[in-house]
Design a protein around this motif. Sequence first.
Motif, short mmCIF file in Angstrom:
data_model
loop_
_atom_site.label_atom_id
_atom_site.label_comp_id
_atom_site.label_asym_id
_atom_site.label_seq_id
_atom_site.Cartn_x
_atom_site.Cartn_y
_atom_site.Cartn_z
N THR A 66 -12.40 34.57 11.34
CA THR A 66 -12.07 35.89 10.83
C THR A 66 -10.58 36.00 10.50
OG1 THR A 66 -11.97 36.58 13.15
CG2 THR A 66 -13.95 37.17 11.90
N PHE A 67 -9.73 35.41 11.37
CA PHE A 67 -8.29 35.34 11.13
C PHE A 67 -7.75 34.17 11.93
CE2 PHE A 67 -3.86 35.95 11.83
CZ PHE A 67 -3.36 36.76 10.81
N VAL A 68 -7.28 33.15 11.25
CA VAL A 68 -6.64 32.03 11.92
C VAL A 68 -5.52 31.51 11.03
CG1 VAL A 68 -8.40 30.43 11.04
CG2 VAL A 68 -6.92 29.72 12.92
N ALA A 69 -4.31 31.50 11.57
CA ALA A 69 -3.17 30.92 10.87
C ALA A 69 -2.99 29.48 11.35
CB ALA A 69 -1.91 31.74 11.15
N PHE A 70 -2.67 28.58 10.44
CA PHE A 70 -2.58 27.17 10.82
C PHE A 70 -1.57 26.44 9.95
CE2 PHE A 70 -6.03 27.73 7.77
CZ PHE A 70 -5.77 26.77 6.81
N ARG A 71 -1.19 25.25 10.43
CA ARG A 71 -0.29 24.39 9.67
C ARG A 71 -1.07 23.67 8.58
NH1 ARG A 71 4.67 23.78 12.12
NH2 ARG A 71 4.74 24.44 14.32
N ARG A 72 -0.62 23.83 7.36
CA ARG A 72 -1.30 23.17 6.24
C ARG A 72 -1.27 21.66 6.38
NH1 ARG A 72 1.76 21.50 2.32
NH2 ARG A 72 0.85 20.55 0.45
N SER A 73 -0.13 21.11 6.85
CA SER A 73 -0.02 19.65 6.99
C SER A 73 -1.05 19.12 7.98
CB SER A 73 1.40 19.27 7.44
OG SER A 73 1.74 19.93 8.65
N ALA A 74 -1.28 19.85 9.08
CA ALA A 74 -2.28 19.42 10.06
C ALA A 74 -3.68 19.53 9.47
CB ALA A 74 -2.16 20.27 11.32
N ALA A 75 -3.94 20.60 8.72
CA ALA A 75 -5.26 20.78 8.10
C ALA A 75 -5.57 19.66 7.12
CB ALA A 75 -5.32 22.13 7.39
N LEU A 76 -4.57 19.20 6.40
CA LEU A 76 -4.80 18.11 5.45
C LEU A 76 -5.08 16.80 6.17
CD1 LEU A 76 -2.00 18.86 2.82
CD2 LEU A 76 -4.38 19.60 2.82
N ARG A 77 -4.47 16.60 7.32
CA ARG A 77 -4.70 15.35 8.07
C ARG A 77 -6.12 15.25 8.58
NH1 ARG A 77 0.01 14.87 12.40
NH2 ARG A 77 -1.18 13.00 12.94
N VAL A 78 -6.77 16.39 8.82
CA VAL A 78 -8.17 16.36 9.28
C VAL A 78 -9.13 16.65 8.14
CG1 VAL A 78 -7.49 16.99 11.62
CG2 VAL A 78 -8.18 18.79 10.01
N SER A 79 -8.62 16.69 6.91
CA SER A 79 -9.44 16.89 5.70
C SER A 79 -10.08 18.27 5.63
CB SER A 79 -10.51 15.80 5.58
OG SER A 79 -9.92 14.53 5.47
N GLY A 80 -9.43 19.27 6.20
CA GLY A 80 -9.89 20.63 6.05
C GLY A 80 -11.08 20.96 6.93
N PHE A 81 -11.99 21.77 6.39
CA PHE A 81 -13.12 22.32 7.14
C PHE A 81 -14.37 21.48 6.90
CE2 PHE A 81 -10.10 25.66 6.36
CZ PHE A 81 -10.06 26.38 7.54
N ALA A 82 -15.14 21.29 7.95
CA ALA A 82 -16.32 20.42 7.87
C ALA A 82 -17.47 21.13 7.17
CB ALA A 82 -16.75 19.98 9.27
N PHE A 83 -18.06 20.44 6.21
CA PHE A 83 -19.22 20.94 5.48
C PHE A 83 -20.50 20.40 6.13
CE2 PHE A 83 -22.53 20.24 2.35
CZ PHE A 83 -22.57 21.43 1.64
N GLY A 84 -21.54 21.23 6.23
CA GLY A 84 -22.83 20.77 6.70
C GLY A 84 -23.13 21.02 8.16
N MET A 85 -22.30 21.84 8.85
CA MET A 85 -22.53 22.14 10.25
C MET A 85 -22.25 23.61 10.50
SD MET A 85 -19.08 20.63 12.12
CE MET A 85 -19.41 21.49 13.66
N ASN A 86 -22.80 24.14 11.59
CA ASN A 86 -22.42 25.46 12.05
C ASN A 86 -21.15 25.34 12.88
OD1 ASN A 86 -25.82 25.94 12.23
ND2 ASN A 86 -24.57 27.42 11.14
N GLY A 87 -20.28 26.35 12.77
CA GLY A 87 -19.07 26.35 13.58
C GLY A 87 -17.93 25.55 12.98
N GLU A 88 -17.75 25.68 11.66
CA GLU A 88 -16.64 24.94 11.04
C GLU A 88 -15.31 25.42 11.58
OE1 GLU A 88 -16.24 28.66 9.26
OE2 GLU A 88 -18.09 27.50 9.35
#
Length: 652
Positions: free
Chosen positions: A440-462
Amino acid sequence: MTINYFGLGAVVTVALAALGAGVLPLFSPSKFDLGNGKDLVIIPKSAKGDWRRPAMLMVTIIFATSFVLIDLHQVARLYKFATLAVVLIAFNSPSAHRIVSTGEIPIAIRVLIALDYPLIALFIRARLVRRLAIASNAIIYLILTISLDALEMIISSTTGLAVGPFSIEGTLLTLFLSTVIYLRFLHSTFVLPGVTSVKREGAKNCSDTIRVLSIVTGLLLILGIGLFSLASIFKMTLASLTVIGITAYPAFYTLSSLLIIAVTPKVRPGLPRNSSPPLEIITPAYNESASIASMIKAIDAGALTYGGPVSIIIADDGSMDDTRDQALSVASQCRWVKVRVLSLGHAGKAFALNSALAETSTEIVIRIDADTIIDSDAFLPLPGWFANPEIGLVGTLPSPRSDEGVTWFDHMRRLEEIKTFGFNLLAQSRVNSINCIPGTFVAFRRSAALRVSGFAFGMNGEDADFTMQISRLGFRAVVDTSIKIKEDVPSDIASFREQRVRWTRAVLHTWSRHSPFYAGLVGPRAWFFYPKMLSMRALSLARGVVPLWILASIFSRGTATTREGALIAFGISGGITLSVLMVLVIRYDNIRRLPWLPTVFLYSLLKRFIGIEALFTLPLIDDARWRLRNLTNETAYPPTANHVTEENWTKS
């Protein structure tokens, strides 16, 4: 007394074999996930929720529990006979055994936990072989508990120590084993996501692990001294103490959070070089025409208060309504925020999030859902938090939206929010153990998000997986209760069921991706707080009939000891829960919400039922074996060009 060492070895061997049968499946990650361990999970789709089979299961459990309690003496006699038969394998003299017991209730708990699995097998939609495999968890559990109970009796008989299978420590061991068998049931029955491919970075969590271990150990000692002092003052028996321990089990985690908050230091923000660095917001939207305008206007007001550059990237996930037109219309009226709308084909929330993330360029990125309304000062604390290099994610304290009226679900959700975000997650943030910052609201480091390839597709609880993935890089997640948002809450039972079925699957999917048995420990979140959630679910069926159990103990004859223990236990557990909630309501909310507190227990029972319903929606391993070849045809993959990776960003 003569010990038959050959027989004793046989008993130990059987116990170890049963323990191995229970534990070994937990060390094997899913082999049916064809994803990449980062942003792609490929497993068969879950079924839609259906309340009828879980309802029949719950009714059957109530009848089975009633039968056990009505004839508890005979049930306990049979169980003790089986345990004694195992003991006599190691003893040549039938009279040389010694039983340290606290009554029949610990045996009832063992039997009720074992009954869960054949009853689930009876009502789950599966082939006969799979039903038998599910029911076999009860056999493994009983073999394991009877073997260990027999070994405890042997130890008591040979050493004279006041230990025994039906005493307090034996019951605690039973509760632990029930969680192990529950996890075995999950891993050996359902298709769950495979292990993450994001590697842990260094041993950065040793101090947090030591803190939690010290607090848990200290709390157990304090509670032990308190219980035995209570027994001494009020002349209570060990049977009463055992009943208190079993029934008040959930209160232990509440007390542990209290102790963590009391003795551990707060995580502090840093001093930012720029008090208003640029912010970018990503928002997935699918058929959100009713709320998208309010969300954008609230962000525009927040950008004015913030004072720095703020922009929104809305990823329209192939909406069938006029979400895009509504967004563009209100964007033309905004003065302080820039709005972009990406028009995508319908491929799911994770794909929309990654498409928007691929368009960002600032280091601080905020995910805000399209039905969320932020307060005007929500952005102000973020620069300070991300000036602390340890911080990777920042969450908030949400509350239900009230613009369309207030329902019972709104009151319950608010109580749940202040308990979860204003208490539990505050404690977990101090020992680096938050396992989910909601989307609903989460602030995060873009560099860290890129290292984990963003949000997982195909599962509940991304969102939970995203929190866990970034935490694996060594970053901390925190909750700032000064950041206020309003979120949409289901207003009827059907919407609530649909939401909580997804949330329950999300816990199981994220656990499977990050299980400490094969993904490695990532601080106490992996070995304490996640198992806490799963252990509560493992005991949920037995604990769900605790009121019935207490009534039976009150009105049955010859159970004065059990009666006093049950009533005191109910008072302790309920009193701690209600007391903490009352303090939190006064701290965060209006005292006019206090009259709704008694209905929290009804809300908990409803969530427990929906948790069982969620299990019935998971794909079975049997189905996966023959569907695996055709999985590509039945799974909608997002276009690979929009998968977000650090390499893609470097090139662009």
